[in-house]
Design an enzyme around this catalytic site. Structure first.
Site, mmCIF file in Angstrom:
data_model
loop_
_atom_site.group_PDB
_atom_site.id
_atom_site.type_symbol
_atom_site.label_atom_id
_atom_site.label_comp_id
_atom_site.label_asym_id
_atom_site.label_seq_id
_atom_site.Cartn_x
_atom_site.Cartn_y
_atom_site.Cartn_z
ATOM 1 N N SER A 1 0.831 -1.248 0.231
ATOM 2 C CA SER A 1 -0.137 -0.025 -0.072
ATOM 3 C C SER A 1 0.863 1.378 0.054
ATOM 4 O O SER A 1 0.301 2.314 -0.005
ATOM 5 C CB SER A 1 -0.774 0.080 1.239
ATOM 6 O OG SER A 1 -0.094 -0.245 2.385
ATOM 7 N N ASN B 1 -2.737 6.144 -0.368
ATOM 8 C CA ASN B 1 -2.371 6.419 1.094
ATOM 9 C C ASN B 1 -1.551 7.952 1.112
ATOM 10 O O ASN B 1 -1.473 8.314 2.361
ATOM 11 C CB ASN B 1 -1.484 5.292 1.526
ATOM 12 C CG ASN B 1 -2.274 4.251 1.658
ATOM 13 O OD1 ASN B 1 -3.578 4.426 2.663
ATOM 14 N ND2 ASN B 1 -1.994 3.035 1.333
ATOM 15 N N GLU C 1 -5.030 0.038 -7.406
ATOM 16 C CA GLU C 1 -3.978 0.906 -8.144
ATOM 17 C C GLU C 1 -3.001 0.057 -8.649
ATOM 18 O O GLU C 1 -2.454 -0.894 -7.979
ATOM 19 C CB GLU C 1 -3.431 1.554 -7.004
ATOM 20 C CG GLU C 1 -4.172 3.113 -6.375
ATOM 21 C CD GLU C 1 -3.303 3.609 -5.380
ATOM 22 O OE1 GLU C 1 -3.350 4.722 -5.489
ATOM 23 O OE2 GLU C 1 -2.926 2.890 -4.218
ATOM 24 N N HIS D 1 -2.332 -2.730 -6.111
ATOM 25 C CA HIS D 1 -2.642 -2.489 -4.802
ATOM 26 C C HIS D 1 -4.334 -2.456 -4.586
ATOM 27 O O HIS D 1 -5.068 -1.460 -5.208
ATOM 28 C CB HIS D 1 -2.361 -0.891 -4.192
ATOM 29 C CG HIS D 1 -2.862 -0.507 -2.940
ATOM 30 N ND1 HIS D 1 -3.068 0.758 -2.693
ATOM 31 C CD2 HIS D 1 -3.111 -1.195 -1.922
ATOM 32 C CE1 HIS D 1 -3.395 0.813 -1.377
ATOM 33 N NE2 HIS D 1 -3.421 -0.332 -1.026
#
Length: 283
Positions: free
Chosen positions: A119, A190, A152, A140
């Site tokens: 992540s 993130n 992702e 991800h």
């Protein structure tokens, strides 16, 4: 490239979810972890999730059994020799991930693609642990995997266009939406989410409002389905801290400095929902 068999390394919350969506999409799946009890727990979660789908009339019991039958459980990383694609979903730790990728590189067939569900960690650095950096990519998934649509896809410095296209196509067969992202700390999800969560923790730390008030403001005022502190508990406070540290080191910018209260909770072992207590208390 024709991918028929997918191995998922790590049978935790993310890994079992990835294995489930792969099985539901018709792939043969190997669900791997280091201990039999970890794999068995992951398989039980998949069985429970699929049983719920049967109860809701979204699939037949026969379909459920076929999906479960397509999942092979494994505690031997050498089972990667049979896979066309390996998706690593181990703990969010660069040392552990690079060690796994170095092993997989020696075991997996020459054509096999190695993907990481990291992540926040650099795909280029993970790929450097192998002799096939052109076949290493980030994939991800979002939590919970069976529900969330986004994946992702992160190119490393050497990731081949053909490999990217294969992973994008596979993502679509999993009924997910692929979004291409460059290899920077935290990617997009993130890099944006974690500083918001960290700022919410600072807001609590500085006594500006209660945890309930902070979450209520973000839910009602910003239309978020879940408040940032409840979301942090759901993700795991240790994971939040690790990602914030990755951002802090990766960018060298103090705006990513983890809140001292986050560090205190992690040191106390109050990691959120998975330990029964974080910012909130869970049964």
């Amino acid at each position: 490239m024709n991918v028929k068999k997918i191995m998922v390394v790590g049978a935790g919350q993310m890994g079992s979810g990835i294995a489930q969506v792969c099985a539901q999409s018709g792939y043969s799946v190997i669900l791997n972890d280091v201990k039999p009890e970890f794999v068995e727990r992951g398989f039980r979660v998949i069985n429970k999730n699929l049983s719920r789908q049967v109860e809701k009339g979204r699939m037949s019991n026969k379909q459920k059994e076929e999906m479960l039958g397509s999942i092979q459980v494994s505690t031997d990383l050498h089972d990667a020799k049979d896979a066309d694609l390996v998706i690593e979903a181990a703990v969010e730790n660069l040392e552990i991930k690079t060690k796994i990728f170095a092993q997989l590189d020696k075991i997996a067939q020459e054509h096999a693609i190695l993907a990481s569900n990291t992540s926040s960690l650099p795909i280029t650095e993970i790929a450097a642990a192998t002799k096939r950096p052109e076949k290493v990519i980030g994939m991800h998934f979002m939590n919970p995997v069976p529900v969330m649509k986004l994946v992702e896809i992160i190119r490393g410095l050497a990731t081949a266009d053909k490999v990217y296209q294969t992973i994008e196509d596979i993502t679509k067969t999993l009924n997910k939406v692929p979004v291409e992202v460059n290899d920077f700390p935290g990617f997009v999800s993130n890099r944006v989410l974690m500083p918001m969560i960290n700022e919410a923790i600072y807001t609590l730390y500085e006594g500006i409002a209660t945890k309930e008030a902070i979450d209520e403001v973000m839910k009602l005022g910003m239309n978020h389905p879940m408040g940032p502190l409840a979301l942090a508990d759901f993700i795991g406070l240790d994971t939040c801290l690790y990602i914030m540290e990755t951002l802090h080191v990766g960018f060298g910018d103090d705006k990513y400095r983890p809140c001292p209260l986050l560090r205190k909770y992690v040191k106390a072992g109050l990691l959120g929902k998975k330990t029964g207590r974080g910012f909130y208390v869970y049964e």
